[in-house]
Scaffold this motif. Structure first.
Motif, PDB file in Angstrom:
ATOM      1  N   GLU A   7       0.825  -1.207   0.000  1.00 23.89           N
ATOM      2  CA  GLU A   7       0.000   0.000   0.000  1.00 23.89           C
ATOM      3  C   GLU A   7       0.863   1.264   0.000  1.00 23.89           C
ATOM      4  N   ASP A   8       1.904   1.270   0.818  1.00 19.99           N
ATOM      5  CA  ASP A   8       2.780   2.448   0.862  1.00 19.99           C
ATOM      6  C   ASP A   8       3.571   2.598  -0.439  1.00 19.99           C
ATOM      7  N   LEU A   9       3.985   1.471  -1.020  1.00 21.27           N
ATOM      8  CA  LEU A   9       4.680   1.528  -2.302  1.00 21.27           C
ATOM      9  C   LEU A   9       3.762   2.080  -3.379  1.00 21.27           C
ATOM     10  N   LEU A  10       2.518   1.621  -3.416  1.00 18.09           N
ATOM     11  CA  LEU A  10       1.560   2.133  -4.402  1.00 18.09           C
ATOM     12  C   LEU A  10       1.375   3.644  -4.262  1.00 18.09           C
ATOM     13  N   ALA A  11       1.324   4.128  -3.030  1.00 20.77           N
ATOM     14  CA  ALA A  11       1.173   5.571  -2.801  1.00 20.77           C
ATOM     15  C   ALA A  11       2.386   6.335  -3.339  1.00 20.77           C
ATOM     16  N   LEU A  12       3.600   5.802  -3.109  1.00 18.54           N
ATOM     17  CA  LEU A  12       4.805   6.452  -3.621  1.00 18.54           C
ATOM     18  C   LEU A  12       4.831   6.431  -5.152  1.00 18.54           C
ATOM     19  N   LEU A  13       4.410   5.311  -5.738  1.00 19.19           N
ATOM     20  CA  LEU A  13       4.368   5.225  -7.197  1.00 19.19           C
ATOM     21  C   LEU A  13       3.370   6.210  -7.775  1.00 19.19           C
ATOM     22  N   GLN A  14       2.218   6.322  -7.127  1.00 16.64           N
ATOM     23  CA  GLN A  14       1.185   7.272  -7.582  1.00 16.64           C
ATOM     24  C   GLN A  14       1.721   8.703  -7.530  1.00 16.64           C
ATOM     25  N   ALA A  15       2.478   9.021  -6.478  1.00 21.17           N
ATOM     26  CA  ALA A  15       3.034  10.364  -6.315  1.00 21.17           C
ATOM     27  C   ALA A  15       4.302  10.571  -7.150  1.00 21.17           C
ATOM     28  N   ARG A  16       4.762   9.498  -7.787  1.00 22.49           N
ATOM     29  CA  ARG A  16       5.984   9.534  -8.588  1.00 22.49           C
ATOM     30  C   ARG A  16       7.169  10.036  -7.783  1.00 22.49           C
ATOM     31  N   SER A  17       7.242   9.574  -6.533  1.00 23.72           N
ATOM     32  CA  SER A  17       8.318  10.022  -5.649  1.00 23.72           C
ATOM     33  C   SER A  17       9.155   8.854  -5.153  1.00 23.72           C
ATOM     34  N   VAL A  18       9.434   7.910  -6.059  1.00 22.12           N
ATOM     35  CA  VAL A  18      10.222   6.740  -5.682  1.00 22.12           C
ATOM     36  C   VAL A  18      10.998   6.243  -6.896  1.00 22.12           C
ATOM     37  N   GLN A  19      12.191   5.727  -6.623  1.00 23.11           N
ATOM     38  CA  GLN A  19      12.927   5.005  -7.651  1.00 23.11           C
ATOM     39  C   GLN A  19      12.813   3.531  -7.309  1.00 23.11           C
ATOM     40  N   LEU A  20      12.137   2.764  -8.141  1.00 21.50           N
ATOM     41  CA  LEU A  20      11.872   1.357  -7.896  1.00 21.50           C
ATOM     42  C   LEU A  20      12.932   0.512  -8.593  1.00 21.50           C
ATOM     43  N   VAL A  21      13.514  -0.427  -7.841  1.00 25.44           N
ATOM     44  CA  VAL A  21      14.627  -1.235  -8.351  1.00 25.44           C
ATOM     45  C   VAL A  21      14.331  -2.715  -8.149  1.00 25.44           C
ATOM     46  N   GLU A  22      14.430  -3.486  -9.236  1.00 27.80           N
ATOM     47  CA  GLU A  22      14.294  -4.934  -9.140  1.00 27.80           C
ATOM     48  C   GLU A  22      15.681  -5.561  -9.079  1.00 27.80           C
ATOM     49  N   ALA A  23      15.910  -6.375  -8.056  1.00 33.14           N
ATOM     50  CA  ALA A  23      17.207  -7.021  -7.855  1.00 33.14           C
ATOM     51  C   ALA A  23      17.128  -8.492  -8.259  1.00 33.14           C
ATOM     52  N   LEU A  24      16.857  -8.727  -9.534  1.00 32.67           N
ATOM     53  CA  LEU A  24      16.786 -10.077 -10.091  1.00 32.67           C
ATOM     54  C   LEU A  24      17.548 -10.105 -11.408  1.00 32.67           C
ATOM     55  N   PRO A  25      17.893 -11.304 -11.908  1.00 31.14           N
ATOM     56  CA  PRO A  25      18.601 -11.381 -13.188  1.00 31.14           C
ATOM     57  C   PRO A  25      17.842 -10.682 -14.315  1.00 31.14           C
ATOM     58  N   ALA A  26      18.584 -10.272 -15.323  1.00 30.95           N
ATOM     59  CA  ALA A  26      18.021  -9.502 -16.429  1.00 30.95           C
ATOM     60  C   ALA A  26      16.882 -10.232 -17.139  1.00 30.95           C
ATOM     61  N   ASP A  27      16.975 -11.561 -17.284  1.00 37.15           N
ATOM     62  CA  ASP A  27      15.908 -12.286 -17.974  1.00 37.15           C
ATOM     63  C   ASP A  27      14.603 -12.260 -17.183  1.00 37.15           C
ATOM     64  N   ALA A  28      14.697 -12.351 -15.859  1.00 39.06           N
ATOM     65  CA  ALA A  28      13.498 -12.264 -15.017  1.00 39.06           C
ATOM     66  C   ALA A  28      12.883 -10.873 -15.106  1.00 39.06           C
ATOM     67  N   PHE A  29      13.734  -9.854 -15.133  1.00 38.58           N
ATOM     68  CA  PHE A  29      13.253  -8.477 -15.264  1.00 38.58           C
ATOM     69  C   PHE A  29      12.580  -8.273 -16.619  1.00 38.58           C
ATOM     70  N   ALA A  30      13.205  -8.774 -17.690  1.00 40.31           N
ATOM     71  CA  ALA A  30      12.646  -8.609 -19.031  1.00 40.31           C
ATOM     72  C   ALA A  30      11.287  -9.289 -19.152  1.00 40.31           C
ATOM     73  N   ALA A  31      11.126 -10.434 -18.484  1.00 43.51           N
ATOM     74  CA  ALA A  31       9.863 -11.168 -18.554  1.00 43.51           C
ATOM     75  C   ALA A  31       8.746 -10.395 -17.871  1.00 43.51           C
ATOM     76  N   GLU A  32       8.992  -9.938 -16.658  1.00 39.49           N
ATOM     77  CA  GLU A  32       7.986  -9.143 -15.952  1.00 39.49           C
ATOM     78  C   GLU A  32       8.623  -8.416 -14.780  1.00 39.49           C
TER      79      GLU A  32
END
Length: 117
Positions: A7-32
């Protein structure tokens, strides 16, 4: 390391006040990945961190596949060591996001695989 709820992440995303980082291999990131996320497939170097999140005072949220994945904690600790002041971990990661029926970006998402009906 501070954790953040969906819920708090969604609020930050809505406000565009967050840099979201996925820490998974590139193929997992490319998939979704969560909408707007950037990928850190390996170790977080100072150069990579500066490219992904140039403002060290901005909120950085790191996630991976779910609560049993430690990659997000390792990457978040690296951001903190590099001087980022507001680093949080979305421990639920992709698992929690999917369970909530929220949309992903990436090749699987554009193909409609795993998307809520």
């Amino acid at each position: 390391m501070d954790q953040i709820s969906r819920e708090d992440l969604l609020a930050l995303l809505q406000a565009r006040s967050v840099q979201l980082v996925e820490a998974l291999p590139a193929d997992a990131f490319a998939a979704e990945h969560l909408p707007g996320a950037r990928n850190v497939p390996g170790q977080v170097s100072a150069e990579l961190a500066a490219q992904i999140a140039p403002d060290r005072a901005a909120t950085v949220v790191v996630y991976c596949s779910g609560p049993y994945c430690n990659r997000s904690k390792i990457a978040a600790a690296a951001f903190a060591r590099l001087g980022y002041v507001d680093v949080r971990v979305y421990a639920g990661g992709k698992t929690d996001w999917a369970q909530a029926g929220l949309a992903f970006e990436g090749s699987r998402a554009s193909a409609g695989v795993g998307q809520p009906a």
